[in-house]
Design a protein around this motif. Structure first.
Motif, PDB file in Angstrom:
ATOM      1  N   UNK A  50      15.668  46.805  41.548  1.00 40.06           N
ATOM      2  CA  UNK A  50      16.450  48.056  41.476  1.00 40.06           C
ATOM      3  C   UNK A  50      16.313  48.831  40.165  1.00 40.06           C
ATOM      4  N   UNK A  51      15.439  48.384  39.264  1.00 37.90           N
ATOM      5  CA  UNK A  51      15.270  49.130  38.015  1.00 37.90           C
ATOM      6  C   UNK A  51      14.365  50.333  38.243  1.00 37.90           C
ATOM      7  N   UNK A  52      14.687  51.433  37.539  1.00 35.73           N
ATOM      8  CA  UNK A  52      13.811  52.601  37.555  1.00 35.73           C
ATOM      9  C   UNK A  52      13.080  52.706  36.222  1.00 35.73           C
ATOM     10  N   UNK A  53      11.925  53.333  36.271  1.00 32.81           N
ATOM     11  CA  UNK A  53      11.109  53.501  35.068  1.00 32.81           C
ATOM     12  C   UNK A  53      10.744  54.968  34.862  1.00 32.81           C
ATOM     13  N   UNK A  54      10.731  55.370  33.583  1.00 35.63           N
ATOM     14  CA  UNK A  54      10.227  56.697  33.219  1.00 35.63           C
ATOM     15  C   UNK A  54       9.183  56.511  32.132  1.00 35.63           C
ATOM     16  N   UNK A  55       8.071  57.197  32.272  1.00 31.33           N
ATOM     17  CA  UNK A  55       7.055  57.212  31.215  1.00 31.33           C
ATOM     18  C   UNK A  55       7.216  58.492  30.403  1.00 31.33           C
ATOM     19  N   UNK A  56       7.304  58.352  29.088  1.00 32.13           N
ATOM     20  CA  UNK A  56       7.309  59.537  28.213  1.00 32.13           C
ATOM     21  C   UNK A  56       6.163  59.350  27.216  1.00 32.13           C
ATOM     22  N   UNK A  57       5.171  60.213  27.331  1.00 37.51           N
ATOM     23  CA  UNK A  57       3.967  60.057  26.511  1.00 37.51           C
ATOM     24  C   UNK A  57       3.666  61.307  25.683  1.00 37.51           C
ATOM     25  N   UNK A  58       2.999  61.098  24.573  1.00 40.99           N
ATOM     26  CA  UNK A  58       2.580  62.211  23.726  1.00 40.99           C
ATOM     27  C   UNK A  58       1.354  62.942  24.259  1.00 40.99           C
ATOM     28  N   UNK A  59       0.763  62.437  25.350  1.00 44.78           N
ATOM     29  CA  UNK A  59      -0.390  63.117  25.958  1.00 44.78           C
ATOM     30  C   UNK A  59       0.026  64.510  26.443  1.00 44.78           C
ATOM     31  N   UNK A  60      -0.957  65.411  26.536  1.00 43.70           N
ATOM     32  CA  UNK A  60      -0.672  66.801  26.932  1.00 43.70           C
ATOM     33  C   UNK A  60      -0.490  66.946  28.437  1.00 43.70           C
ATOM     34  N   UNK A  61       0.340  67.910  28.791  1.00 40.81           N
ATOM     35  CA  UNK A  61       0.641  68.193  30.197  1.00 40.81           C
ATOM     36  C   UNK A  61      -0.640  68.366  31.028  1.00 40.81           C
ATOM     37  N   UNK A  62      -1.675  68.941  30.406  1.00 39.28           N
ATOM     38  CA  UNK A  62      -2.952  69.156  31.115  1.00 39.28           C
ATOM     39  C   UNK A  62      -3.576  67.833  31.556  1.00 39.28           C
ATOM     40  N   UNK A  63      -3.103  66.714  30.984  1.00 40.33           N
ATOM     41  CA  UNK A  63      -3.668  65.411  31.347  1.00 40.33           C
ATOM     42  C   UNK A  63      -2.791  64.667  32.352  1.00 40.33           C
ATOM     43  N   UNK A  64      -1.869  65.402  32.988  1.00 41.87           N
ATOM     44  CA  UNK A  64      -0.945  64.766  33.933  1.00 41.87           C
ATOM     45  C   UNK A  64      -1.688  64.011  35.042  1.00 41.87           C
ATOM     46  N   UNK A  65      -2.608  64.718  35.730  1.00 41.08           N
ATOM     47  CA  UNK A  65      -3.262  64.101  36.888  1.00 41.08           C
ATOM     48  C   UNK A  65      -4.050  62.845  36.535  1.00 41.08           C
ATOM     49  N   UNK A 111       5.436  53.752  41.714  1.00 39.70           N
ATOM     50  CA  UNK A 111       6.865  53.864  41.987  1.00 39.70           C
ATOM     51  C   UNK A 111       7.725  54.237  40.799  1.00 39.70           C
ATOM     52  N   UNK A 112       7.156  54.893  39.778  1.00 39.91           N
ATOM     53  CA  UNK A 112       7.995  55.347  38.666  1.00 39.91           C
ATOM     54  C   UNK A 112       8.740  56.616  39.043  1.00 39.91           C
ATOM     55  N   UNK A 113       9.817  56.891  38.309  1.00 41.01           N
ATOM     56  CA  UNK A 113      10.659  58.045  38.620  1.00 41.01           C
ATOM     57  C   UNK A 113      10.059  59.330  38.082  1.00 41.01           C
ATOM     58  N   UNK A 114       9.539  59.251  36.852  1.00 43.74           N
ATOM     59  CA  UNK A 114       9.002  60.461  36.242  1.00 43.74           C
ATOM     60  C   UNK A 114       7.955  60.117  35.200  1.00 43.74           C
ATOM     61  N   UNK A 115       7.065  61.051  35.010  1.00 43.87           N
ATOM     62  CA  UNK A 115       6.009  60.930  34.001  1.00 43.87           C
ATOM     63  C   UNK A 115       6.078  62.209  33.163  1.00 43.87           C
ATOM     64  N   UNK A 116       6.527  62.050  31.923  1.00 46.73           N
ATOM     65  CA  UNK A 116       6.747  63.220  31.066  1.00 46.73           C
ATOM     66  C   UNK A 116       5.609  63.345  30.065  1.00 46.73           C
ATOM     67  N   UNK A 117       4.971  64.505  30.035  1.00 48.88           N
ATOM     68  CA  UNK A 117       3.906  64.788  29.054  1.00 48.88           C
ATOM     69  C   UNK A 117       4.311  66.024  28.255  1.00 48.88           C
ATOM     70  N   UNK A 118       3.666  66.230  27.133  1.00 48.92           N
ATOM     71  CA  UNK A 118       4.003  67.344  26.246  1.00 48.92           C
ATOM     72  C   UNK A 118       3.566  68.683  26.824  1.00 48.92           C
ATOM     73  N   UNK A 119       4.501  69.624  26.867  1.00 44.93           N
ATOM     74  CA  UNK A 119       4.163  71.004  27.214  1.00 44.93           C
ATOM     75  C   UNK A 119       3.589  71.684  25.982  1.00 44.93           C
ATOM     76  N   UNK A 120       2.797  72.746  26.177  1.00 44.27           N
ATOM     77  CA  UNK A 120       2.209  73.433  25.011  1.00 44.27           C
ATOM     78  C   UNK A 120       3.270  73.787  23.953  1.00 44.27           C
ATOM     79  N   UNK A 121       4.477  74.244  24.390  1.00 42.30           N
ATOM     80  CA  UNK A 121       5.483  74.643  23.391  1.00 42.30           C
ATOM     81  C   UNK A 121       6.186  73.445  22.755  1.00 42.30           C
ATOM     82  N   UNK A 122       5.787  72.244  23.123  1.00 44.60           N
ATOM     83  CA  UNK A 122       6.373  71.055  22.479  1.00 44.60           C
ATOM     84  C   UNK A 122       5.396  70.420  21.490  1.00 44.60           C
ATOM     85  N   UNK A 123       4.224  71.013  21.364  1.00 46.32           N
ATOM     86  CA  UNK A 123       3.188  70.427  20.514  1.00 46.32           C
ATOM     87  C   UNK A 123       3.604  70.354  19.042  1.00 46.32           C
ATOM     88  N   UNK A 124       4.521  71.241  18.637  1.00 45.55           N
ATOM     89  CA  UNK A 124       4.924  71.231  17.226  1.00 45.55           C
ATOM     90  C   UNK A 124       6.110  70.294  16.934  1.00 45.55           C
TER      91      UNK A 124
END
Lengths: 242, 242
Positions: A149-164, A177-190
Protein backbone atom coordinates in the motif's frame (compact mmCIF):
# COMPACT_ATOMS: atom_id res chain seq x y z
CA UNK A 1 70.67 -27.61 -10.64
CA UNK A 2 72.23 -24.17 -11.18
CA UNK A 3 69.34 -23.24 -13.47
CA UNK A 4 66.79 -24.23 -10.83
CA UNK A 5 68.78 -22.19 -8.32
CA UNK A 6 68.62 -19.12 -10.56
CA UNK A 7 64.88 -19.61 -11.11
CA UNK A 8 64.24 -19.99 -7.39
CA UNK A 9 66.40 -16.95 -6.63
CA UNK A 10 64.50 -14.88 -9.21
CA UNK A 11 61.22 -16.07 -7.72
CA UNK A 12 62.35 -15.08 -4.21
CA UNK A 13 63.28 -11.59 -5.38
CA UNK A 14 60.03 -11.17 -7.34
CA UNK A 15 57.85 -12.38 -4.48
CA UNK A 16 59.74 -10.20 -1.97
CA UNK A 17 59.17 -7.12 -4.13
CA UNK A 18 55.47 -7.96 -4.58
CA UNK A 19 55.08 -8.51 -0.84
CA UNK A 20 56.83 -5.22 -0.11
CA UNK A 21 54.46 -3.38 -2.44
CA UNK A 22 51.42 -5.13 -1.01
CA UNK A 23 52.32 -4.24 2.56
CA UNK A 24 53.32 -0.67 1.80
CA UNK A 25 49.96 1.08 2.21
CA UNK A 26 49.94 4.72 3.35
CA UNK A 27 48.97 5.01 7.01
CA UNK A 28 46.13 7.36 6.25
CA UNK A 29 44.49 8.13 2.97
CA UNK A 30 43.79 11.71 1.85
CA UNK A 31 41.24 10.56 -0.75
CA UNK A 32 39.38 8.56 1.93
CA UNK A 33 39.23 11.73 4.06
CA UNK A 34 38.00 13.68 1.05
CA UNK A 35 35.31 11.06 0.44
CA UNK A 36 34.29 10.98 4.11
CA UNK A 37 33.93 14.73 4.33
CA UNK A 38 32.00 15.10 1.09
CA UNK A 39 29.57 12.41 2.24
CA UNK A 40 29.30 14.23 5.61
CA UNK A 41 28.41 17.45 3.70
CA UNK A 42 31.43 19.18 5.25
CA UNK A 43 32.97 19.72 1.82
CA UNK A 44 30.41 21.17 -0.56
CA UNK A 45 30.29 21.83 -4.30
CA UNK A 46 33.46 19.88 -5.02
CA UNK A 47 34.73 18.19 -8.15
CA UNK A 48 36.51 14.90 -7.51
CA UNK A 49 40.28 15.59 -7.41
CA UNK A 50 42.16 13.86 -10.22
CA UNK A 51 44.38 11.95 -7.80
CA UNK A 52 41.28 10.37 -6.19
CA UNK A 53 39.99 8.65 -9.33
CA UNK A 54 41.77 5.43 -8.36
CA UNK A 55 40.36 5.59 -4.83
CA UNK A 56 36.79 5.91 -6.12
CA UNK A 57 37.35 3.17 -8.71
CA UNK A 58 38.53 0.91 -5.87
CA UNK A 59 35.57 1.88 -3.69
CA UNK A 60 33.15 1.02 -6.49
CA UNK A 61 34.86 -2.08 -7.90
CA UNK A 62 35.63 -3.71 -4.54
CA UNK A 63 31.91 -3.87 -3.85
CA UNK A 64 32.20 -1.45 -0.93
CA UNK A 65 29.97 1.13 -2.64
CA UNK A 66 27.19 -1.38 -3.16
CA UNK A 67 27.63 -2.72 0.36
CA UNK A 68 27.34 0.81 1.83
CA UNK A 69 24.32 1.42 -0.39
CA UNK A 70 22.65 -1.83 0.64
CA UNK A 71 23.11 -1.13 4.36
CA UNK A 72 21.54 2.32 3.89
CA UNK A 73 18.54 0.73 2.18
CA UNK A 74 18.35 -1.87 4.94
CA UNK A 75 18.19 0.96 7.51
CA UNK A 76 15.37 2.60 5.54
CA UNK A 77 13.55 -0.73 5.32
CA UNK A 78 13.82 -1.21 9.10
CA UNK A 79 12.40 2.26 9.66
CA UNK A 80 9.56 1.92 7.13
CA UNK A 81 8.60 -1.44 8.61
CA UNK A 82 7.64 0.41 11.81
CA UNK A 83 4.90 2.23 9.86
CA UNK A 84 1.84 0.60 8.38
CA UNK A 85 0.76 2.32 5.19
CA UNK A 86 -2.93 3.22 5.02
CA UNK A 87 -5.08 1.59 2.35
CA UNK A 88 -5.92 5.02 0.89
CA UNK A 89 -2.57 5.04 -0.97
CA UNK A 90 -1.59 8.42 0.43
CA UNK A 91 1.43 7.27 2.45
CA UNK A 92 4.29 8.38 0.26
CA UNK A 93 7.99 7.70 -0.05
CA UNK A 94 9.94 10.25 -2.10
CA UNK A 95 12.88 9.06 -4.17
CA UNK A 96 15.53 10.78 -6.20
CA UNK A 97 16.50 9.00 -9.43
CA UNK A 98 20.20 9.30 -10.32
CA UNK A 99 22.44 7.22 -8.02
CA UNK A 100 19.28 6.50 -5.96
CA UNK A 101 16.89 4.48 -8.14
CA UNK A 102 19.06 4.22 -11.24
CA UNK A 103 22.83 3.91 -11.46
CA UNK A 104 24.84 6.00 -13.89
CA UNK A 105 27.96 4.00 -13.18
CA UNK A 106 28.41 2.94 -16.84
CA UNK A 107 28.55 6.65 -17.73
CA UNK A 108 30.91 7.53 -14.88
CA UNK A 109 33.27 4.64 -15.60
CA UNK A 110 33.70 6.22 -19.04
CA UNK A 111 34.19 9.65 -17.45
CA UNK A 112 36.81 8.91 -14.82
CA UNK A 113 34.38 8.49 -11.91
CA UNK A 114 33.60 12.20 -11.63
CA UNK A 115 37.03 13.72 -12.24
CA UNK A 116 35.73 15.50 -15.38
CA UNK A 117 33.70 18.71 -15.20
CA UNK A 118 30.01 18.10 -15.93
CA UNK A 119 29.42 17.85 -19.66
CA UNK A 120 25.78 18.52 -20.60
CA UNK A 121 26.15 17.06 -24.07
CA UNK A 122 27.51 13.61 -23.15
CA UNK A 123 25.26 13.48 -20.08
CA UNK A 124 22.08 14.19 -22.05
CA UNK A 125 23.07 11.61 -24.65
CA UNK A 126 23.46 9.08 -21.83
CA UNK A 127 20.09 9.97 -20.28
CA UNK A 128 18.41 9.73 -23.68
CA UNK A 129 19.78 6.19 -24.06
CA UNK A 130 17.43 5.27 -21.19
CA UNK A 131 19.79 2.41 -20.37
CA UNK A 132 20.82 3.16 -16.77
CA UNK A 133 20.55 -0.01 -14.68
CA UNK A 134 18.54 -0.10 -11.46
CA UNK A 135 20.33 -0.08 -8.13
CA UNK A 136 19.24 -3.54 -7.00
CA UNK A 137 18.81 -2.85 -3.29
CA UNK A 138 16.56 0.14 -4.03
CA UNK A 139 14.50 -1.72 -6.61
CA UNK A 140 13.96 -4.48 -4.10
CA UNK A 141 12.78 -1.99 -1.43
CA UNK A 142 10.55 -0.30 -4.01
CA UNK A 143 8.97 -3.57 -5.10
CA UNK A 144 8.38 -4.82 -1.56
CA UNK A 145 6.81 -1.59 -0.30
CA UNK A 146 4.73 -1.03 -3.43
CA UNK A 147 3.16 -4.40 -2.55
CA UNK A 148 2.18 -3.02 0.90
CA UNK A 149 0.00 0.00 0.00
CA UNK A 150 2.95 2.41 -0.14
CA UNK A 151 3.03 5.06 -2.86
CA UNK A 152 6.17 6.42 -4.46
CA UNK A 153 7.06 9.75 -6.06
CA UNK A 154 10.23 10.41 -8.02
CA UNK A 155 11.61 13.95 -7.86
CA UNK A 156 14.65 14.41 -10.07
CA UNK A 157 16.87 17.27 -11.18
CA UNK A 158 16.61 16.03 -14.78
CA UNK A 159 14.87 18.39 -17.23
CA UNK A 160 11.21 18.09 -18.16
CA UNK A 161 12.28 17.44 -21.78
CA UNK A 162 13.71 14.12 -20.53
CA UNK A 163 10.39 12.92 -19.07
CA UNK A 164 9.71 10.20 -21.65
CA UNK A 165 13.20 8.71 -21.65
CA UNK A 166 13.33 8.80 -17.85
CA UNK A 167 9.92 7.17 -17.47
CA UNK A 168 10.93 4.51 -19.99
CA UNK A 169 14.20 3.82 -18.14
CA UNK A 170 12.27 3.47 -14.86
CA UNK A 171 9.68 1.12 -16.38
CA UNK A 172 12.25 -0.97 -18.20
CA UNK A 173 14.25 -1.59 -15.03
CA UNK A 174 11.20 -2.56 -12.98
CA UNK A 175 10.09 0.68 -11.29
CA UNK A 176 6.42 0.52 -12.20
CA UNK A 177 3.29 1.89 -10.56
CA UNK A 178 4.67 5.15 -9.17
CA UNK A 179 2.32 8.04 -8.45
CA UNK A 180 4.29 10.82 -10.06
CA UNK A 181 7.56 11.62 -11.77
CA UNK A 182 8.62 15.23 -11.24
CA UNK A 183 11.27 16.83 -13.47
CA UNK A 184 12.52 20.41 -13.62
CA UNK A 185 10.54 22.87 -15.72
CA UNK A 186 12.55 25.49 -17.62
CA UNK A 187 11.50 28.18 -15.08
CA UNK A 188 12.82 26.03 -12.24
CA UNK A 189 16.33 25.75 -13.64
CA UNK A 190 17.55 28.61 -11.45
CA UNK A 191 16.37 27.03 -8.21
CA UNK A 192 18.85 25.07 -6.10
CA UNK A 193 18.12 21.33 -5.89
CA UNK A 194 17.09 21.92 -2.29
CA UNK A 195 14.54 24.64 -3.17
CA UNK A 196 13.19 22.80 -6.21
CA UNK A 197 12.76 19.50 -4.41
CA UNK A 198 11.18 20.89 -1.22
CA UNK A 199 8.76 22.95 -3.32
CA UNK A 200 7.42 19.78 -4.96
CA UNK A 201 7.38 17.77 -1.74
CA UNK A 202 5.31 20.54 -0.18
CA UNK A 203 2.94 20.51 -3.16
CA UNK A 204 2.50 16.74 -2.83
CA UNK A 205 1.59 17.17 0.83
CA UNK A 206 -0.92 19.87 -0.13
CA UNK A 207 -2.40 17.35 -2.56
CA UNK A 208 -3.06 15.06 0.39
CA UNK A 209 -0.02 12.79 0.41
CA UNK A 210 1.63 12.00 3.73
CA UNK A 211 5.38 11.92 3.08
CA UNK A 212 6.90 9.42 5.49
CA UNK A 213 10.44 9.29 4.18
CA UNK A 214 12.75 10.54 1.49
CA UNK A 215 15.84 8.84 0.08
CA UNK A 216 18.58 10.32 -2.03
CA UNK A 217 22.29 10.25 -2.72
CA UNK A 218 22.57 14.04 -2.20
CA UNK A 219 21.81 15.95 1.00
CA UNK A 220 19.87 18.39 -1.19
CA UNK A 221 17.48 15.56 -2.23
CA UNK A 222 15.77 15.46 1.15
CA UNK A 223 16.83 18.55 3.10
CA UNK A 224 14.31 21.21 4.05
CA UNK A 225 10.62 20.70 4.77
CA UNK A 226 8.15 17.94 3.98
CA UNK A 227 10.65 15.10 3.88
CA UNK A 228 9.10 12.86 6.52
CA UNK A 229 10.34 12.06 9.98
CA UNK A 230 13.46 10.29 8.74
CA UNK A 231 15.46 10.68 5.56
CA UNK A 232 18.22 8.42 4.26
CA UNK A 233 21.44 9.58 2.66
CA UNK A 234 22.82 7.11 0.15
CA UNK A 235 26.47 7.00 -0.84
CA UNK A 236 27.71 8.83 -3.92
CA UNK A 237 31.48 8.99 -4.24
CA UNK A 238 31.42 10.79 -7.60
CA UNK A 239 29.64 14.12 -7.58
CA UNK A 240 27.95 16.73 -5.41
CA UNK A 241 24.78 18.71 -6.19
CA UNK A 242 23.62 21.81 -4.34
CA UNK B 1 74.15 -26.38 -3.65
CA UNK B 2 71.24 -28.64 -2.70
CA UNK B 3 71.00 -26.89 0.69
CA UNK B 4 70.79 -23.49 -1.00
CA UNK B 5 68.11 -24.93 -3.27
CA UNK B 6 66.08 -26.09 -0.27
CA UNK B 7 66.48 -22.71 1.44
CA UNK B 8 65.43 -20.87 -1.71
CA UNK B 9 62.47 -23.22 -2.18
CA UNK B 10 61.37 -22.69 1.42
CA UNK B 11 61.69 -18.93 0.94
CA UNK B 12 59.59 -19.07 -2.21
CA UNK B 13 56.82 -20.97 -0.40
CA UNK B 14 56.94 -18.65 2.63
CA UNK B 15 56.86 -15.48 0.54
CA UNK B 16 54.07 -16.85 -1.65
CA UNK B 17 51.96 -17.63 1.43
CA UNK B 18 52.66 -14.16 2.92
CA UNK B 19 51.76 -12.50 -0.39
CA UNK B 20 48.58 -14.55 -0.63
CA UNK B 21 47.57 -13.43 2.87
CA UNK B 22 48.44 -9.80 2.15
CA UNK B 23 46.39 -9.72 -1.04
CA UNK B 24 43.47 -11.63 0.41
CA UNK B 25 41.33 -8.73 1.63
CA UNK B 26 37.55 -9.20 1.65
CA UNK B 27 36.01 -7.54 -1.40
CA UNK B 28 33.72 -5.45 0.72
CA UNK B 29 33.75 -4.82 4.42
CA UNK B 30 30.57 -5.06 6.50
CA UNK B 31 32.11 -3.02 9.36
CA UNK B 32 33.05 -0.27 6.90
CA UNK B 33 29.43 -0.20 5.72
CA UNK B 34 28.27 -0.10 9.33
CA UNK B 35 30.63 2.83 10.02
CA UNK B 36 29.57 4.66 6.87
CA UNK B 37 25.89 4.38 7.67
CA UNK B 38 26.21 5.39 11.31
CA UNK B 39 28.20 8.47 10.28
CA UNK B 40 25.50 9.20 7.65
CA UNK B 41 22.85 9.00 10.42
CA UNK B 42 21.12 6.17 8.55
CA UNK B 43 21.75 3.79 11.44
CA UNK B 44 20.74 5.40 14.72
CA UNK B 45 21.13 4.49 18.38
CA UNK B 46 23.54 1.69 17.72
CA UNK B 47 26.15 0.01 19.86
CA UNK B 48 29.33 -0.93 18.01
CA UNK B 49 29.06 -4.63 17.03
CA UNK B 50 31.70 -6.78 18.71
CA UNK B 51 33.11 -7.97 15.37
CA UNK B 52 33.80 -4.36 14.37
CA UNK B 53 36.17 -3.54 17.24
CA UNK B 54 39.18 -4.43 15.06
CA UNK B 55 37.89 -2.27 12.21
CA UNK B 56 37.54 0.78 14.49
CA UNK B 57 40.93 0.12 16.08
CA UNK B 58 42.43 0.08 12.58
CA UNK B 59 40.57 3.25 11.60
CA UNK B 60 41.90 5.04 14.66
CA UNK B 61 45.43 3.63 14.77
CA UNK B 62 46.13 3.99 11.03
CA UNK B 63 45.69 7.74 11.40
CA UNK B 64 42.59 7.71 9.17
CA UNK B 65 40.36 8.97 12.00
CA UNK B 66 42.59 11.96 12.67
CA UNK B 67 42.93 12.61 8.94
CA UNK B 68 39.13 12.60 8.50
CA UNK B 69 38.81 14.85 11.55
CA UNK B 70 41.43 17.29 10.29
CA UNK B 71 39.79 17.59 6.87
CA UNK B 72 36.45 18.36 8.55
CA UNK B 73 38.12 21.10 10.60
CA UNK B 74 39.79 22.44 7.48
CA UNK B 75 36.38 22.67 5.80
CA UNK B 76 35.04 24.60 8.81
CA UNK B 77 38.06 26.87 8.73
CA UNK B 78 37.51 27.61 5.03
CA UNK B 79 33.87 28.47 5.72
CA UNK B 80 34.58 30.63 8.78
CA UNK B 81 37.27 32.53 6.88
CA UNK B 82 34.51 33.86 4.60
CA UNK B 83 33.00 35.68 7.61
CA UNK B 84 34.64 38.56 9.45
CA UNK B 85 33.75 38.52 13.13
CA UNK B 86 32.51 41.82 14.52
CA UNK B 87 34.57 43.54 17.21
CA UNK B 88 31.60 43.36 19.62
CA UNK B 89 32.51 39.73 20.44
CA UNK B 90 28.99 38.49 19.67
CA UNK B 91 29.85 36.30 16.67
CA UNK B 92 29.73 32.86 18.17
CA UNK B 93 30.88 29.36 17.28
CA UNK B 94 29.25 26.55 19.24
CA UNK B 95 31.28 23.46 20.07
CA UNK B 96 30.50 20.16 21.65
CA UNK B 97 33.21 18.76 23.94
CA UNK B 98 33.59 14.96 23.81
CA UNK B 99 35.21 13.77 20.56
CA UNK B 100 34.95 17.38 19.34
CA UNK B 101 37.21 19.54 21.55
CA UNK B 102 38.57 16.76 23.77
CA UNK B 103 39.36 13.18 22.87
CA UNK B 104 38.27 10.30 25.07
CA UNK B 105 40.35 7.86 23.06
CA UNK B 106 42.41 6.75 26.09
CA UNK B 107 39.13 5.73 27.76
CA UNK B 108 37.77 3.99 24.67
CA UNK B 109 41.00 2.11 23.99
CA UNK B 110 40.49 0.60 27.46
CA UNK B 111 36.83 -0.13 26.65
CA UNK B 112 37.10 -1.87 23.27
CA UNK B 113 36.42 1.21 21.15
CA UNK B 114 32.72 1.35 22.02
CA UNK B 115 31.81 -2.33 21.99
CA UNK B 116 30.86 -2.18 25.69
CA UNK B 117 27.51 -0.77 26.86
CA UNK B 118 27.88 2.69 28.40
CA UNK B 119 29.10 2.41 31.99
CA UNK B 120 28.30 5.53 34.05
CA UNK B 121 30.72 4.62 36.81
CA UNK B 122 33.90 4.18 34.74
CA UNK B 123 32.91 7.06 32.47
CA UNK B 124 32.42 9.51 35.36
CA UNK B 125 35.71 8.42 36.91
CA UNK B 126 37.41 9.17 33.57
CA UNK B 127 35.72 12.60 33.27
CA UNK B 128 36.71 13.44 36.85
CA UNK B 129 40.35 12.69 35.99
CA UNK B 130 40.16 15.77 33.74
CA UNK B 131 42.92 14.24 31.65
CA UNK B 132 41.33 13.98 28.20
CA UNK B 133 43.74 15.30 25.57
CA UNK B 134 42.70 18.01 23.10
CA UNK B 135 41.95 17.08 19.51
CA UNK B 136 44.82 19.03 17.93
CA UNK B 137 43.07 20.20 14.76
CA UNK B 138 40.17 21.62 16.80
CA UNK B 139 42.44 23.31 19.33
CA UNK B 140 44.29 24.93 16.49
CA UNK B 141 41.05 26.23 14.91
CA UNK B 142 39.90 27.44 18.34
CA UNK B 143 43.15 29.28 19.03
CA UNK B 144 43.29 30.93 15.59
CA UNK B 145 39.68 32.13 15.62
CA UNK B 146 39.80 33.28 19.26
CA UNK B 147 42.57 35.61 18.06
CA UNK B 148 40.17 37.10 15.45
CA UNK B 149 37.30 38.40 17.62
CA UNK B 150 35.38 35.13 17.51
CA UNK B 151 33.62 33.92 20.63
CA UNK B 152 33.12 30.29 21.58
CA UNK B 153 30.49 28.46 23.62
CA UNK B 154 30.76 24.84 24.72
CA UNK B 155 27.51 22.92 25.02
CA UNK B 156 28.03 19.40 26.34
CA UNK B 157 25.85 16.51 27.45
CA UNK B 158 28.01 16.11 30.57
CA UNK B 159 26.25 16.76 33.90
CA UNK B 160 26.38 20.08 35.72
CA UNK B 161 28.13 18.33 38.62
CA UNK B 162 31.11 17.88 36.28
CA UNK B 163 31.47 21.60 35.58
CA UNK B 164 34.71 22.14 37.49
CA UNK B 165 36.52 19.08 36.17
CA UNK B 166 35.39 19.84 32.63
CA UNK B 167 36.46 23.49 32.82
CA UNK B 168 39.80 22.41 34.25
CA UNK B 169 40.32 19.87 31.46
CA UNK B 170 39.52 22.52 28.84
CA UNK B 171 41.89 25.07 30.43
CA UNK B 172 44.70 22.57 30.92
CA UNK B 173 44.62 21.52 27.26
CA UNK B 174 44.64 25.10 25.98
CA UNK B 175 40.95 25.97 25.50
CA UNK B 176 40.92 29.29 27.31
CA UNK B 177 38.83 32.43 26.99
CA UNK B 178 35.49 30.83 26.10
CA UNK B 179 32.26 32.73 26.76
CA UNK B 180 30.28 29.95 28.36
CA UNK B 181 30.35 26.29 29.24
CA UNK B 182 26.89 24.72 29.31
CA UNK B 183 26.29 21.38 31.04
CA UNK B 184 23.06 19.49 31.68
CA UNK B 185 21.09 20.44 34.76
CA UNK B 186 19.32 17.59 36.61
CA UNK B 187 15.94 18.70 35.19
CA UNK B 188 17.35 18.53 31.67
CA UNK B 189 18.41 14.89 31.93
CA UNK B 190 15.20 13.72 30.23
CA UNK B 191 15.67 15.92 27.15
CA UNK B 192 17.22 14.40 24.03
CA UNK B 193 20.65 15.83 23.14
CA UNK B 194 18.98 17.57 20.22
CA UNK B 195 16.33 19.28 22.41
CA UNK B 196 18.79 20.20 25.17
CA UNK B 197 21.39 21.63 22.82
CA UNK B 198 19.00 23.64 20.61
CA UNK B 199 17.34 25.07 23.73
CA UNK B 200 20.66 26.53 24.88
CA UNK B 201 21.69 27.72 21.42
CA UNK B 202 18.37 29.55 21.20
CA UNK B 203 18.96 31.10 24.62
CA UNK B 204 22.41 32.29 23.55
CA UNK B 205 20.88 33.96 20.49
CA UNK B 206 18.29 35.63 22.73
CA UNK B 207 21.22 36.92 24.79
CA UNK B 208 22.49 38.69 21.68
CA UNK B 209 24.99 36.20 20.30
CA UNK B 210 25.00 35.56 16.54
CA UNK B 211 25.69 31.83 16.09
CA UNK B 212 27.57 31.40 12.83
CA UNK B 213 28.47 27.76 13.04
CA UNK B 214 28.28 24.67 15.21
CA UNK B 215 30.66 21.70 15.25
CA UNK B 216 30.14 18.31 16.81
CA UNK B 217 30.81 14.61 16.40
CA UNK B 218 27.09 13.77 16.72
CA UNK B 219 24.28 14.91 14.42
CA UNK B 220 22.35 15.81 17.58
CA UNK B 221 25.06 18.34 18.53
CA UNK B 222 24.02 20.81 15.84
CA UNK B 223 20.65 19.71 14.48
CA UNK B 224 17.57 21.85 14.93
CA UNK B 225 17.43 25.62 15.16
CA UNK B 226 20.01 28.29 15.92
CA UNK B 227 23.03 26.41 14.65
CA UNK B 228 24.28 28.94 12.10
CA UNK B 229 24.21 28.74 8.33
CA UNK B 230 26.59 25.79 8.20
CA UNK B 231 27.34 23.04 10.68
CA UNK B 232 30.15 20.50 10.60
CA UNK B 233 29.86 16.83 11.47
CA UNK B 234 33.08 15.37 12.83
CA UNK B 235 33.87 11.65 12.71
CA UNK B 236 33.11 9.42 15.66
CA UNK B 237 33.47 5.69 14.96
CA UNK B 238 32.69 4.65 18.54
CA UNK B 239 29.30 5.74 19.81
CA UNK B 240 26.00 7.37 18.86
CA UNK B 241 24.00 9.86 20.93
CA UNK B 242 20.39 10.85 20.28
Amino acid sequence: MATIGIILFTLVVTLAVMLGKCQKKPLSNACASFAFNTEMNNLQGYLLPQECEGYVAGYVNSGQYHSDFAVAIEAARTYLNTIEADQDGKDLIVLDIDETALSNMPYYVDHHYGVETFNGETWNAWVNNASAPALDAMLSLYTDFRAQNWSFAFITGRSKSQYNKTAQNLYDTGYTGWKTLVLRLPDEENLTADEYKSKHRKRLEEEGYRIKSCLGDQWSDCSGESAGKRTFKLPNPMYYIY
